[in-house]
Motif scaffolding. Structure first.
Motif, mmCIF file in Angstrom:
data_model
loop_
_atom_site.group_PDB
_atom_site.id
_atom_site.type_symbol
_atom_site.label_atom_id
_atom_site.label_comp_id
_atom_site.label_asym_id
_atom_site.label_seq_id
_atom_site.Cartn_x
_atom_site.Cartn_y
_atom_site.Cartn_z
ATOM 1 N N GLY A 290 36.079 27.380 33.431
ATOM 2 C CA GLY A 290 34.804 27.675 34.087
ATOM 3 C C GLY A 290 34.984 28.006 35.557
ATOM 4 N N VAL A 291 35.852 27.255 36.231
ATOM 5 C CA VAL A 291 36.113 27.524 37.652
ATOM 6 C C VAL A 291 36.752 28.903 37.817
ATOM 7 C CG1 VAL A 291 37.521 26.821 39.616
ATOM 8 C CG2 VAL A 291 36.263 25.116 38.323
ATOM 9 N N GLU A 292 37.690 29.240 36.942
ATOM 10 C CA GLU A 292 38.330 30.551 37.027
ATOM 11 C C GLU A 292 37.312 31.665 36.788
ATOM 12 O OE1 GLU A 292 41.041 31.309 38.112
ATOM 13 O OE2 GLU A 292 41.736 33.219 37.291
ATOM 14 N N ARG A 293 36.403 31.426 35.832
ATOM 15 C CA ARG A 293 35.357 32.427 35.573
ATOM 16 C C ARG A 293 34.460 32.598 36.794
ATOM 17 N NH1 ARG A 293 30.319 31.582 31.389
ATOM 18 N NH2 ARG A 293 29.158 33.453 31.994
ATOM 19 N N LEU A 294 34.124 31.476 37.428
ATOM 20 C CA LEU A 294 33.282 31.544 38.633
ATOM 21 C C LEU A 294 34.006 32.304 39.739
ATOM 22 C CD1 LEU A 294 30.692 30.658 40.061
ATOM 23 C CD2 LEU A 294 31.883 28.570 40.753
ATOM 24 N N ARG A 295 35.303 32.039 39.903
ATOM 25 C CA ARG A 295 36.065 32.720 40.954
ATOM 26 C C ARG A 295 36.122 34.224 40.694
ATOM 27 N NH1 ARG A 295 40.979 34.610 41.934
ATOM 28 N NH2 ARG A 295 41.639 34.212 39.802
ATOM 29 N N LEU A 296 36.381 34.611 39.442
ATOM 30 C CA LEU A 296 36.449 36.036 39.114
ATOM 31 C C LEU A 296 35.085 36.698 39.283
ATOM 32 C CD1 LEU A 296 38.760 35.901 35.965
ATOM 33 C CD2 LEU A 296 39.367 36.597 38.281
ATOM 34 N N THR A 297 34.031 35.963 38.933
ATOM 35 C CA THR A 297 32.677 36.517 39.109
ATOM 36 C C THR A 297 32.394 36.766 40.589
ATOM 37 O OG1 THR A 297 31.925 35.345 37.131
ATOM 38 C CG2 THR A 297 30.238 36.115 38.667
ATOM 39 N N GLU A 299 34.610 37.291 42.949
ATOM 40 C CA GLU A 299 35.428 38.408 43.410
ATOM 41 C C GLU A 299 34.855 39.743 42.956
ATOM 42 O OE1 GLU A 299 39.831 36.234 43.601
ATOM 43 O OE2 GLU A 299 39.437 37.861 42.184
ATOM 44 N N ALA A 300 34.347 39.782 41.719
ATOM 45 C CA ALA A 300 33.748 41.026 41.225
ATOM 46 C C ALA A 300 32.503 41.385 42.041
ATOM 47 C CB ALA A 300 33.398 40.888 39.741
ATOM 48 N N ALA A 301 31.695 40.350 42.352
ATOM 49 C CA ALA A 301 30.494 40.607 43.157
ATOM 50 C C ALA A 301 30.874 41.095 44.557
ATOM 51 C CB ALA A 301 29.655 39.330 43.248
ATOM 52 N N HIS A 302 31.936 40.493 45.121
ATOM 53 C CA HIS A 302 32.378 40.919 46.452
ATOM 54 C C HIS A 302 32.893 42.364 46.424
ATOM 55 C CE1 HIS A 302 33.910 40.560 50.491
ATOM 56 N NE2 HIS A 302 35.131 40.904 50.089
ATOM 57 N N ALA A 303 33.669 42.685 45.375
ATOM 58 C CA ALA A 303 34.181 44.049 45.259
ATOM 59 C C ALA A 303 33.038 45.046 45.073
ATOM 60 C CB ALA A 303 35.164 44.143 44.094
ATOM 61 N N GLU A 304 32.034 44.654 44.293
ATOM 62 C CA GLU A 304 30.890 45.545 44.077
ATOM 63 C C GLU A 304 30.122 45.757 45.386
ATOM 64 O OE1 GLU A 304 30.161 47.313 41.572
ATOM 65 O OE2 GLU A 304 28.295 48.112 42.421
ATOM 66 N N ALA A 305 30.008 44.675 46.167
ATOM 67 C CA ALA A 305 29.329 44.806 47.465
ATOM 68 C C ALA A 305 30.097 45.744 48.392
ATOM 69 C CB ALA A 305 29.187 43.429 48.109
ATOM 70 N N LEU A 306 31.435 45.630 48.366
ATOM 71 C CA LEU A 306 32.248 46.536 49.188
ATOM 72 C C LEU A 306 32.102 47.976 48.731
ATOM 73 C CD1 LEU A 306 35.550 44.486 49.658
ATOM 74 C CD2 LEU A 306 33.718 44.856 51.318
ATOM 75 N N ARG A 307 32.092 48.188 47.402
ATOM 76 C CA ARG A 307 31.921 49.560 46.894
ATOM 77 C C ARG A 307 30.566 50.119 47.294
ATOM 78 N NH1 ARG A 307 34.838 47.643 42.336
ATOM 79 N NH2 ARG A 307 32.905 46.981 41.340
ATOM 80 N N GLU A 308 29.538 49.270 47.199
ATOM 81 C CA GLU A 308 28.205 49.749 47.561
ATOM 82 C C GLU A 308 28.154 50.079 49.054
ATOM 83 O OE1 GLU A 308 25.895 50.619 45.754
ATOM 84 O OE2 GLU A 308 24.229 50.859 47.175
#
Length: 556
Positions: A290-297, A299-308
């Protein structure tokens, strides 16, 4: 079942067993003259087995001993004494006692195995339910809260907390300084902040990946790595101390990497059976996932924010560039009209307006090209072109900014009179822009009075244009950064001109065509920039011998 209820049930069992033994003895005593020793033994054995089934091993053993004494006292002559007149009756008594004890032991073991199987089935069912809940949870933090609640309620803990280790950049330098963030908790004991010692110990557990515990008396124990490898975190944590644990800290590991820490606090202490420690190990792995899933989530949100943000930046860049180009065109037209109609020929003011407008126009053009490259909107029209034509076009383009500087072209490399024609497949306009940027860059940064070298050669499947100068060169640490947008090396004068995009655009245009732009230091000082573009074979038969590869006099 609550402790008071459990104690009441046990007392009732003892009373029922005693009453059953007394009733059976009284009933048989009333018909003692008609009974054989075997009848008495069988009735007492049934009472002992019933007591064992209802109350467990202790009840069964006590009933066996009491029944043994009653058997001797009431049903073996002489009656009313513990004396055995017939020595063979000892055989009956001992056989009864042994049979009762063995039967009680076998029945108790069967009950314990059945209880263990029931707990194991319940544990599997609980884990399956937890896994399904974790997989179907819409958000990772919700799944972690569910896991924390299950651990806290199943193990009767005062508090269960799950921490996420953030800041992987610090992992290599100072792993014990990687911050911990509490992402889930359950239990009334979590209302207050964790003790400072627990927080420090949790950071240590996250850094070293070993379980640790704090005893009620304040002593801290760390489980040995060998014990962790052989059993599990929770099992190994209790290996040395056994009980009396106030706080238990377990590393949450996924693929040999510690992603978080689980903190379990007792109320006031933690006492876990072996099966409960195994259960905790299993749930700790769920928590790690669960912690790993939260961390990946995250990171994905951060990457999406950077792309936007990057998309918005490109959109803004394109919009601003278009808005700037329109008034610049108007200014340039008006400046030309002033010079032709209202001012004398060569008026310095009108000429200055035109020069500055041209300069701004180039900056806007660079911004537009950069936005097209970053946005993937570049249109390519690759065709077979001659290297000599590209060099000639570049020389015409930079003629206005040479200011008396020389450009030395290697005639043999560029084809020359007798050499084979060098051909490449590239977009002529974009290649001209890329190579022109490199030559302008060399003219800009080269030492005053020195020439700029420009040659071309076929190297394998690539056509390589080299632009060399005798400028200050580029330090080792800056050789990749010079291709970043708007980057200027330290010490470059502010009035040197340019937008800091020339090399970025040159490399982007080359890479879009399957090529590249590279830097290398020039022997004796200076820089060499290489533009590499795909080459094609010259199908024209060569009848004349190739000219020697020598440098000729400047042509500009």
């Amino acid at each position: 079942m609550m402790p008071n209820q459990l104690g009441g049930a046990r007392l009732r069992t003892w009373l029922i067993a005693a009453v059953a033994l007394a009733v059976s003895a009284a009933a048989m005593l009333a018909v003692r003259s008609s009974l054989d020793k075997a009848h008495v033994a069988l009735v007492f054995l049934l009472v002992v087995l019933g007591g064992s089934a209802a109350g467990g091993r202790a009840v069964g053993l006590v009933l066996a001993v009491v029944a043994f004494l009653l058997f001797d006292y009431l049903f073996l002559p002489p009656y009313g004494t513990v004396v055995v007149a017939n020595p063979l009756d000892w055989l009956v008594l001992v056989a009864f006692l042994l049979t009762s004890v063995v039967a009680t032991q076998l029945l108790s073991r069967a009950q314990e195995r059945a209880e263990a199987a029931r707990r194991h089935a319940a544990e599997v069912e609980r884990l399956a339910a937890l896994g399904a809940e974790a997989l179907h949870a819409a958000r990772a933090d919700e799944a972690l809260h569910a896991i924390a609640e299950v651990i806290q309620s199943a193990l009767a803990l005062g508090c269960c907390e799950i921490y996420l280790r953030r800041g992987s950049a610090e992992e290599d330098r100072a792993p014990e300084r990687v911050p911990l963030e509490r992402v889930a908790h359950a239990g009334d004991g979590c209302a207050d902040a964790a003790p400072e010692d627990d927080v420090s110990l949790a950071a240590w557990v996250g850094a070293h990946g070993l379980p640790a515990m704090v005893r009620v008396d304040g002593l801290t124990h760390v489980a040995p790595a060998q014990a962790v490898a052989q059993s599990g975190p929770a099992l190994s944590a209790f290996w040395l101390v056994g009980g009396g644990v106030r706080t238990l800290l377990l590393p949450l590991r996924v693929r040999e990497r510690t992603v978080g820490v689980l903190r379990a606090a007792g109320s006031p202490s933690i006492a876990l059976r072996v099966d409960q420690r195994q259960f905790l190990d299993a749930l700790a792995y769920y928590a790690a996932l669960g912690v790993e899933r939260l961390r990946l989530t995250d990171e994905a949100a951060h990457a999406e924010a950077l792309r936007e943000a990057d998309r918005l930046k490109n959109a803004l860049l394109a919009a601003v560039s278009h808005d700037l180009r329109t008034p610049l065109t108007t200014i340039k037209v008006l400046a030309g009209a002033i010079e032709e109609e209202g001012a004398r020929a060569g008026d310095a003011r009108a000429t200055s307006i035109q020069e500055e407008a041209d300069r701004l126009g180039r900056v806007v053009g660079d911004l537009l090209d950069l936005s097209r490259l970053m946005g993937g909107a570049l249109v390519l029209r690759p065709e077979v072109n001659a290297a000599e034509d590209l060099i000639g076009a570049v020389r015409q383009r930079v003629a206005g900014v040479q200011h008396g500087r020389e450009i030395l072209v290697r005639a043999g490399a560029a084809g020359g009179v007798h050499g084979p024609m060098l051909l490449g497949r590239f977009d002529f306009v974009h290649a001209l822009r890329a190579l022109g940027n490199l030559v302008e860059n060399a003219l800009k940064y080269g030492a005053p009075g020195t020439a700029v070298g420009l040659d071309v050669a076929r190297e394998g499947s690539m056509l390589v244009f080299r632009v060399s100068d005798r400028g200050p060169g580029v330090p080792e640490a800056e050789r990749e950064r010079i291709f970043e947008p708007f980057y200027r090396p330290p010490g470059v004068p502010a009035d040197i001109g340019g937008s800091g995009l020339g090399l970025t655009i040159a490399r982007g245009l080359a890479e879009a065509q399957g090529g590249d732009v590279r830097f290398e230091a020039r022997p004796g000082g200076g820089s060499v920039f290489s533009l590499r573009l795909p080459a094609v074979d010259d199908l024209t038969p060569v009848t004349a011998p190739a000219a020697p590869h020598e440098e000729i006099s400047p042509r500009s």
